[in-house]
Scaffold this active site. Sequence first.
Site, PDB file in Angstrom:
ATOM      1  N   LYS A 127       0.840  -1.196   0.000  1.00  0.00           N
ATOM      2  CA  LYS A 127       0.000   0.000   0.000  1.00  0.00           C
ATOM      3  C   LYS A 127       0.880   1.253   0.000  1.00  0.00           C
ATOM      4  O   LYS A 127       2.006   1.227   0.510  1.00  0.00           O
ATOM      5  CB  LYS A 127      -0.870   0.043   1.259  1.00  0.00           C
ATOM      6  CG  LYS A 127      -1.911  -1.043   1.394  1.00  0.00           C
ATOM      7  CD  LYS A 127      -2.661  -0.878   2.718  1.00  0.00           C
ATOM      8  CE  LYS A 127      -3.667  -1.994   2.916  1.00  0.00           C
ATOM      9  NZ  LYS A 127      -4.819  -1.875   2.003  1.00  0.00           N
ATOM     10  N   ARG A 168     -10.181 -11.596   1.768  1.00  0.00           N
ATOM     11  CA  ARG A 168     -11.059 -12.627   1.213  1.00  0.00           C
ATOM     12  C   ARG A 168     -10.381 -13.996   1.224  1.00  0.00           C
ATOM     13  O   ARG A 168     -11.065 -15.026   1.252  1.00  0.00           O
ATOM     14  CB  ARG A 168     -11.483 -12.234  -0.201  1.00  0.00           C
ATOM     15  CG  ARG A 168     -10.383 -12.200  -1.238  1.00  0.00           C
ATOM     16  CD  ARG A 168     -10.712 -11.340  -2.437  1.00  0.00           C
ATOM     17  NE  ARG A 168     -10.723  -9.917  -2.096  1.00  0.00           N
ATOM     18  CZ  ARG A 168     -10.998  -8.943  -2.948  1.00  0.00           C
ATOM     19  NH1 ARG A 168     -11.309  -9.231  -4.203  1.00  0.00           N
ATOM     20  NH2 ARG A 168     -10.987  -7.690  -2.565  1.00  0.00           N
TER      21      ARG A 168
END
Length: 518
Positions: free
Chosen positions: A290, A364
């Site tokens: 990020k 996920r």
Amino acid sequence: MEPSTPVLPTQVTPPELALSDAAPHAIVGVEVVAVPVLPGDDDTGPALGPGAEELSEQLGADLLALLEAEKATGKVGEVVRFPVPLGGPTNADLRWVFLVGVGDQGTDALRRAGAALARATVGRSSVATSIASLTDDAGLEAFVVGAVLGSFSFSWRSQERPESAPVARIVLTGCAEDRRPALERGLALGGAGWRARLLATVPSNLKNPPWLAEQARLVAEEAGLAYRVWDEQQLAAEGFGGIIGVGQGSATPPRLVRLDYTPRKANRRTPTVVLVGKGITFDTGGLSIKPAEGMTTMKRDMTGAAVVLSVMAALETVGCPVKVVGLLACAENAVSGSSMRPGDVLRHYGGRTTEVTNTDAEGRLVMADALAYAVAELAPAALVDVATLTGAIKVALGQRTGGFFADHEGLASAINDAGTRSGERMWRFPLASVYEERISSKVADADNAGGGPGAITAALFLQHFTGDVPWAHLDVASVGDSPSESFEWTAGPTGFGARALLTWLGSDEPLAGIGTDA
């Protein structure tokens, strides 16, 4: 390194709340008396609620005139402060009268009034208020939730600041002992939100997957829950490839935690609900790292697990009538030589495979394992997961509304209604199968990073692990952090979802209408 003890930073605790059938000015030892202000209509100005007339006489002051001088309207959250002169004709401890707007006196307004009062009394020792005497039990419950959550703060200072501590005690006057169940339920809902916020706010140099698993063990002891934890060796041996893959780059290994709640009157026919929480204790993005500004809030990327843990702790208090299993899928998504790489293929619990094309779509991956385990091993009647999953949901909804998906109309209705009643409102998104091609892979069963529309493709990815069980997916990344103080919301991690799930599971028949598609 794993922490040697399951420590938390210095804990600021919620206020103590008590009931009294006395008038607010008659409570000995309180520093503040808070009187409700009701809005007027087109022909009349605002009116003062219970206790105002007696208090005005005792103080020798016209509180209504003061209200008019301040141009107060009685709108929710409005607070007018009136100092009590030292040596005045009242008990020696009373220092302030607060006139608190309660708006339309609905549950939302009373929750917000509770939060406004909590903020106005920061640093005070005690307050007595007649606000809860205006309303029914639902309103009392909402007021208590607001008072608890409006008091939330977090501290890890070398020296505490007494002036910034929440008010120590709130006495709800004009309320007899028969209203205690509503008080206890409000404390359970507000306390769950508080606990979830606290866990999400703890900095990641202290918390990691083993630490979070230990917090879950302590909750299990506190709440009488069955507890099981999988360490990294057990996860690998049993095929939890998503959790292992995400956690393999960290110095602190991943964990899967299971907590089981069984109601007192359960039998073999009592159905089971499974809750799955994303427990990424810090998310760097992995090798798909990020930008710096994107990491500043990532200590709260385990909000889903914090919410599930907090819900599990409060199920008995709210009288949940069904069995509930909570699964916390915990890992740290770190950068190292052993981190998973773009292009890696992971095999999840049950055998389904995923090509990792973006290591920052990691939530996920861990949740897929837990969902697959729940379907294969627990025979749930309903399956709900909670996660700060996608930035896309934040783009769509901003930071005051959560998003959710569901493949069953009855479950969708139950979640939506619980969100509205609890004050944690959510907007339902479509499980649009037209976007299935976005998560297709040439080398595996699925690609973990299907791209836009990002919230929908993430939900479609998870749906493949839910079998034919009624399932709802709460993507709370939009509301994982509050940008500012706003009624019961305090700036920082929100613990969003705990109140909604407890409101649903604490209803008389949480699975009504979920047996078959509506």
